[in-house]
Design a protein around this motif. Sequence first.
Motif, PDB file in Angstrom:
ATOM      1  N   GLN A   1       0.713  -1.344  -0.197  1.00 57.64           N
ATOM      2  CA  GLN A   1       0.164  -0.006  -0.124  1.00 57.64           C
ATOM      3  C   GLN A   1       0.841   1.264  -0.199  1.00 57.64           C
ATOM      4  O   GLN A   1       1.928   1.297   0.637  1.00 57.64           O
ATOM      5  CB  GLN A   1      -0.997  -0.082   1.257  1.00 57.64           C
ATOM      6  N   LEU A   2       0.463   2.564  -0.443  1.00 55.88           N
ATOM      7  CA  LEU A   2       1.039   3.579  -0.378  1.00 55.88           C
ATOM      8  C   LEU A   2       0.785   4.062   1.076  1.00 55.88           C
ATOM      9  O   LEU A   2      -0.137   4.438   1.473  1.00 55.88           O
ATOM     10  CB  LEU A   2       0.443   4.609  -1.523  1.00 55.88           C
ATOM     11  N   LEU A   3       1.977   4.426   1.392  1.00 55.29           N
ATOM     12  CA  LEU A   3       2.008   5.065   2.675  1.00 55.29           C
ATOM     13  C   LEU A   3       1.924   6.644   2.861  1.00 55.29           C
ATOM     14  O   LEU A   3       1.468   7.286   3.700  1.00 55.29           O
ATOM     15  CB  LEU A   3       3.193   4.402   3.599  1.00 55.29           C
ATOM     16  N   ALA A   4       2.672   7.074   1.889  1.00 51.92           N
ATOM     17  CA  ALA A   4       2.947   8.758   1.921  1.00 51.92           C
ATOM     18  C   ALA A   4       3.766   9.136   0.573  1.00 51.92           C
ATOM     19  O   ALA A   4       4.369   8.330   0.031  1.00 51.92           O
ATOM     20  CB  ALA A   4       3.845   9.147   3.085  1.00 51.92           C
ATOM     21  N   ILE A   5       3.398  10.343   0.442  1.00 51.15           N
ATOM     22  CA  ILE A   5       4.262  10.931  -0.830  1.00 51.15           C
ATOM     23  C   ILE A   5       5.477  11.510  -0.239  1.00 51.15           C
ATOM     24  O   ILE A   5       5.237  12.417   0.876  1.00 51.15           O
ATOM     25  CB  ILE A   5       3.344  11.808  -1.536  1.00 51.15           C
ATOM     26  N   ASN A   6       6.737  11.249  -0.671  1.00 53.69           N
ATOM     27  CA  ASN A   6       7.663  11.901   0.164  1.00 53.69           C
ATOM     28  C   ASN A   6       8.738  12.944  -0.569  1.00 53.69           C
ATOM     29  O   ASN A   6       9.520  13.599  -0.047  1.00 53.69           O
ATOM     30  CB  ASN A   6       8.647  10.987   1.012  1.00 53.69           C
ATOM     31  N   THR A   7       8.509  12.923  -2.235  1.00 54.79           N
ATOM     32  CA  THR A   7       9.387  13.656  -2.917  1.00 54.79           C
ATOM     33  C   THR A   7       8.394  14.072  -3.909  1.00 54.79           C
ATOM     34  O   THR A   7       7.987  13.368  -4.903  1.00 54.79           O
ATOM     35  CB  THR A   7      10.516  12.898  -3.272  1.00 54.79           C
TER      36      THR A   7
END
Length: 307
Positions: free
Chosen positions: A86-92
């Motif tokens: 799963q996608l946890l966070a957008i970081n860049t």
Amino acid sequence: MENGNTEAKKDDVTIRIGGLKGPTSIGLVKLMEDDEAGTAKNDYDFTVAGSADELTPKLVQGELDIAAVPSNLASVLYNNTEGAVQLLAINTLGVVYIAAKGVEITSVEQLRGQTIYATGKGSTPEYALRYVLQENDIDPDSDVTIEWKSEPTEVVAILSESGSGVAMLPQPYVTVAQTQVEGLNIALDLTEEWDKVSDGSMLITGTLVVRKEFAQEHPEALREFLEEYEASTEYANSNVADAAQLVEKFDLFKAAVAEKAIPYCNITFIAGEDMKEPMEGYLNVVYGQAEAAVGGKLPGDDFYYVQ
């Protein structure tokens, strides 16, 4: 620390995190430092790899719990594992720039007729460039010439040897190139150019993904990780010189380069419901360019990890 101690961690799991050498791991460095100092809320085990190909098998096989991967690869992993990632966070956000030497480029229109030396074919840089060109009524296959190179060093060598040229490079290679190629300037920020033509989407370079099984078994540890990770990304953006030293300490790249590059790396933290609209918009753009680049189909709602 004994379990009977009131200060004992609520969840004694060690969270195994994989990162890549480069901008997408800059947001992790303060957390890596805190973990080493024993001041982090959770126990962490960090692995830093040179390419996503080293991390993704470990994630899929359960040897890693969380990994920093290119944004389109997050969707590929979700599809290939039938939702087990799963996608946890957008970081860049965007780290890709158009640089120019001996030629004035102040708008996307001025790229028409140019030869662009570039890296990143088949990944986010290519999809971003093609999208921005197309949305500015420039055919990337006929109105410009894109010469793809496998390594940024090849692009730098071409620019060094010629009197003029246009290149598309990611950070921190733009910063490195500017130290090696006299007269090389940042002409366009593809993140800004994307924002000018997009409808709610963002140019997203890096993301964090999590194994669904781990997320279900350790929600409290994951919640604390997200809090610590958000603080770590804020530290990187607010304390550039100190963060640059940690970037070198943890072998991402050299501190001198990091200090100049971090302000251009668009390190961010977007999680929960807030990441759905920009990520869906981004994946829609990439899907329109190459369906295989997102794993053949757009992910479902369960792609997004929301506590």
